[in-house]
Design an enzyme around this catalytic site. Structure first.
Site, PDB file in Angstrom:
ATOM      1  N   THR A  29     -29.939 -14.218  67.585  1.00  0.00           N
ATOM      2  CA  THR A  29     -30.460 -13.253  68.549  1.00  0.00           C
ATOM      3  C   THR A  29     -31.700 -13.813  69.235  1.00  0.00           C
ATOM      4  O   THR A  29     -32.096 -14.953  68.985  1.00  0.00           O
ATOM      5  CB  THR A  29     -30.721 -11.895  67.865  1.00  0.00           C
ATOM      6  OG1 THR A  29     -30.957 -10.899  68.846  1.00  0.00           O
ATOM      7  CG2 THR A  29     -31.927 -11.961  66.924  1.00  0.00           C
ATOM      8  N   ASN A  30     -32.309 -13.033  70.091  1.00  0.00           N
ATOM      9  CA  ASN A  30     -33.530 -13.408  70.807  1.00  0.00           C
ATOM     10  C   ASN A  30     -34.652 -12.443  70.446  1.00  0.00           C
ATOM     11  O   ASN A  30     -34.390 -11.331  70.037  1.00  0.00           O
ATOM     12  CB  ASN A  30     -33.323 -13.267  72.320  1.00  0.00           C
ATOM     13  CG  ASN A  30     -32.516 -14.389  72.910  1.00  0.00           C
ATOM     14  OD1 ASN A  30     -32.298 -15.417  72.291  1.00  0.00           O
ATOM     15  ND2 ASN A  30     -32.080 -14.189  74.122  1.00  0.00           N
ATOM     16  N   ASP A  31     -35.866 -12.853  70.705  1.00  0.00           N
ATOM     17  CA  ASP A  31     -37.006 -11.948  70.601  1.00  0.00           C
ATOM     18  C   ASP A  31     -36.938 -10.940  71.730  1.00  0.00           C
ATOM     19  O   ASP A  31     -36.878 -11.316  72.896  1.00  0.00           O
ATOM     20  CB  ASP A  31     -38.316 -12.727  70.779  1.00  0.00           C
ATOM     21  CG  ASP A  31     -38.866 -13.226  69.460  1.00  0.00           C
ATOM     22  OD1 ASP A  31     -38.571 -12.606  68.425  1.00  0.00           O
ATOM     23  OD2 ASP A  31     -39.595 -14.219  69.491  1.00  0.00           O
ATOM     24  N   SER A  32     -36.904  -9.669  71.414  1.00  0.00           N
ATOM     25  CA  SER A  32     -37.005  -8.618  72.424  1.00  0.00           C
ATOM     26  C   SER A  32     -37.135  -7.286  71.717  1.00  0.00           C
ATOM     27  O   SER A  32     -36.352  -6.979  70.823  1.00  0.00           O
ATOM     28  CB  SER A  32     -35.760  -8.592  73.318  1.00  0.00           C
ATOM     29  OG  SER A  32     -35.795  -7.445  74.145  1.00  0.00           O
ATOM     30  N   VAL A  97     -30.573 -11.811  76.816  1.00  0.00           N
ATOM     31  CA  VAL A  97     -29.185 -12.170  76.492  1.00  0.00           C
ATOM     32  C   VAL A  97     -29.185 -13.548  75.835  1.00  0.00           C
ATOM     33  O   VAL A  97     -29.818 -14.479  76.345  1.00  0.00           O
ATOM     34  CB  VAL A  97     -28.330 -12.206  77.775  1.00  0.00           C
ATOM     35  CG1 VAL A  97     -26.879 -12.516  77.438  1.00  0.00           C
ATOM     36  CG2 VAL A  97     -28.438 -10.891  78.542  1.00  0.00           C
TER      37      VAL A  97
END
Ligand code: C5P
Length: 222
Positions: A29-32, A97
Site C-alpha cells: 500500500t501507500n502512505d495516505s 494509488v
C-alpha cells in the site's frame, strides 16, 4: 448568507490508499490518511454538490451525507470511477494509488520456508489518465501530485500526461504538508502555469479554496 457554489453539481472524489493483495493477510500500500480527499468530499457536499467518495484504505471516518463507495485495489478503484464517470461534472483524484500490484495473489498465506523470495510486480493502470482520455470537455478533472523535489516541473508533466484541468501539488518534505497531517501546503497549477500558491492551512481550508476555483471554472466552455 453563503452562496452554494456547487449546487446540483455531481462531484466524484477518490481518496485513501489502494491495497494490493499479496496473500489473504498481506498487502502492498501507500502512505495516505485519506484526510485531504475526505475534506474535499465534505466541503463539496457543504457547497451543495452531490458527492460520490470512492475510497481505499483511510484512517478517518467518511463525512456524512456523501455516497461512499469502498474499494480495495487500484483495479477496483478504476472500475468504480469509470462506471460512474458519465454523470459527473467534476472528478477529483486525491487517492494514493499503488503504482504496482503483485502479479499473482496467493490463495493461501505464504509460508516463510525460503531464505529469500522474489515477488513479481505488474504496473497498475493510471486512473486519472484513463479519466483524462475519456472525459467530455465539460467535465473538470483535478489531479494531485505529492512530490519531494522539482515540484513545478513534475506538476506540469502530470497535468499534461493525465489531461487534468487543475493539478494540486504538494511538497511532502515540507513541515505541515502531506501524509497524516491535518494541514497542507499546496500549489495549484493549470496548463498556463501557477494559479495559486496557498500558505500553510488546514486541509478543510485547502479544500474550500480548491473547490472555489473549480466552481469558477465549471461551465466556462473550455
Ligand atoms: O503519477 P502520480 O501517482 O504522482 O500522480 C498522482 C495523481 O494521479 C493523483 O491524482 C492520483 O490519484 C492519480 N493516479 C491515478 N492512478 C494511478 C496513479 C496515480 O489515478 N495509478
Amino acid at each position: 448568507q453563503e452562496k452554494r457554489l456547487l449546487e446540483g453539481k455531481h462531484v466524484l472524489v477518490t481518496a485513501g490508499a489502494t491495497v494490493e493483495r499479496i496473500d489473504p493477510v498481506r498487502y502492498l500500500t501507500n502512505d495516505s490518511s485519506g484526510k485531504m480527499g475526505y475534506a474535499i468530499a465534505e466541503e463539496a457536499q457543504r457547497m451543495g454538490a452531490n458527492v460520490t467518495l470512492v475510497t481505499g484504505k483511510a484512517s478517518i471516518a467518511a463525512p456524512a451525507g456523501v455516497t461512499v463507495v469502498k474499494v480495495e485495489s487500484a483495479l477496483e478503484m478504476m472500475e468504480a470511477v469509470l462506471s460512474r464517470l458519465p454523470e459527473q461534472d467534476v472528478i477529483i483524484k486525491a487517492a494514493a494509488v499503488a503504482d504496482y500490484r503483485p502479479a499473482e495473489q496467493a490463495e493461501h498465506k505464504i509460508k516463510k520456508n525460503e531464505d529469500e523470495m522474489t515477488m513479481r510486480l505488474v504496473k497498475n493502470p493510471d486512473i486519472a489518465q484513463a479519466v483524462g482520455e475519456r472525459k467530455k470537455p465539460s467535465q473538470l478533472l483535478v489531479g494531485f501530485a505529492a512530490e519531494t523535489q522539482h515540484l513545478e516541473t513534475f506538476a506540469q508533466e502530470k497535468l499534461k500526461k493525465k489531461r487534468c484541468d487543475l493539478l494540486v501539488a504538494n511538497d511532502v518534505t515540507m513541515e505541515g504538508a502531506g501524509f497524516g497531517t491535518d494541514t497542507n501546503v499546496v500549489r495549484i497549477y493549470d496548463s498556463g502555469g501557477l494559479v495559486e500558491a496557498l500558505p500553510l492551512m488546514s486541509k478543510g481550508q485547502v479544500a474550500a479554496r480548491l473547490l472555489a476555483l473549480v466552481a469558477d471554472r465549471l461551465g466556462k466552455g473550455r
